[in-house]
Design a protein around this motif. Structure first.
Motif, PDB file in Angstrom:
ATOM      1  N   MET A   1       0.845  -1.179   0.000  1.00  9.34           N
ATOM      2  CA  MET A   1       0.000   0.000   0.000  1.00  9.34           C
ATOM      3  C   MET A   1       0.891   1.242   0.000  1.00  9.34           C
ATOM      4  O   MET A   1       1.979   1.231   0.560  1.00  9.34           O
ATOM      5  N   LEU A   2       0.372   2.276  -0.615  1.00 12.24           N
ATOM      6  CA  LEU A   2       1.042   3.579  -0.617  1.00 12.24           C
ATOM      7  C   LEU A   2       0.111   4.607  -0.001  1.00 12.24           C
ATOM      8  O   LEU A   2      -1.098   4.571  -0.225  1.00 12.24           O
ATOM      9  N   ASN A  61      -1.096   0.585  -5.006  1.00 10.59           N
ATOM     10  CA  ASN A  61       0.251   0.524  -5.580  1.00 10.59           C
ATOM     11  C   ASN A  61       0.549   1.828  -6.320  1.00 10.59           C
ATOM     12  O   ASN A  61      -0.317   2.697  -6.447  1.00 10.59           O
ATOM     13  N   ALA A  62       1.764   1.936  -6.821  1.00 11.50           N
ATOM     14  CA  ALA A  62       2.206   3.163  -7.496  1.00 11.50           C
ATOM     15  C   ALA A  62       1.414   3.427  -8.774  1.00 11.50           C
ATOM     16  O   ALA A  62       1.156   4.586  -9.113  1.00 11.50           O
ATOM     17  N   LEU A  89       4.106  17.680  -0.106  1.00  8.40           N
ATOM     18  CA  LEU A  89       3.580  16.365  -0.459  1.00  8.40           C
ATOM     19  C   LEU A  89       4.558  15.289  -0.020  1.00  8.40           C
ATOM     20  O   LEU A  89       5.767  15.418  -0.239  1.00  8.40           O
ATOM     21  N   PHE A  90       4.036  14.238   0.606  1.00  9.95           N
ATOM     22  CA  PHE A  90       4.849  13.123   1.063  1.00  9.95           C
ATOM     23  C   PHE A  90       4.160  11.825   0.672  1.00  9.95           C
ATOM     24  O   PHE A  90       2.949  11.701   0.819  1.00  9.95           O
ATOM     25  N   ASP A  91       4.925  10.858   0.163  1.00  9.64           N
ATOM     26  CA  ASP A  91       4.411   9.530  -0.120  1.00  9.64           C
ATOM     27  C   ASP A  91       5.186   8.540   0.736  1.00  9.64           C
ATOM     28  O   ASP A  91       6.402   8.703   0.943  1.00  9.64           O
ATOM     29  N   ARG A  92       4.479   7.526   1.230  1.00 13.28           N
ATOM     30  CA  ARG A  92       5.152   6.481   2.008  1.00 13.28           C
ATOM     31  C   ARG A  92       4.535   5.137   1.702  1.00 13.28           C
ATOM     32  O   ARG A  92       3.355   5.037   1.390  1.00 13.28           O
ATOM     33  N   GLU A  93       5.371   4.102   1.776  1.00 10.60           N
ATOM     34  CA  GLU A  93       4.928   2.734   1.592  1.00 10.60           C
ATOM     35  C   GLU A  93       4.680   2.123   2.953  1.00 10.60           C
ATOM     36  O   GLU A  93       5.418   2.363   3.899  1.00 10.60           O
TER      37      GLU A  93
END
Length: 94
Positions: A1-2, A61-62, A89-93
């Protein structure tokens, strides 16, 4: 998951009701974009905070996150927000 986390800061020259309206338009994206797994938007009116609003969205997913980012409904809301807010903006797995 992202997970995508976006923090928003109202531009100084923008009236608060205009900012709130544009940010809260993000809420409508959950029902328009199938790739969104979970979605939360919050605006604060608390004085002295560094940020004025937050968005937290989860994607499988991406590829799904990219389809969300390219979706016309997202692009329309994002363009409107660009007129009233700066953002981080921040993305994390997970």
């Amino acid at each position: 998951m992202l997970q995508r986390v976006v923090l928003f800061r109202k531009k100084a020259e923008v009236e608060r009701p205009d900012f709130d309206q544009k940010i809260l338009a993000l809420e409508s994206l959950k029902s328009q974009i199938d790739e969104i797994q979970s979605w939360a938007v919050s605006v604060t009116n608390e004085a002295g905070t560094e940020w004025d609003a937050i968005l937290i969205g989860d994607f499988r997913n991406a590829e799904e996150m990219q389809r969300y980012a390219d979706h016309p409904a997202h692009l329309e809301v994002a363009n409107a927000i660009g007129d009233v807010a700066d953002f981080a903006l921040f993305d994390r797995e997970y």
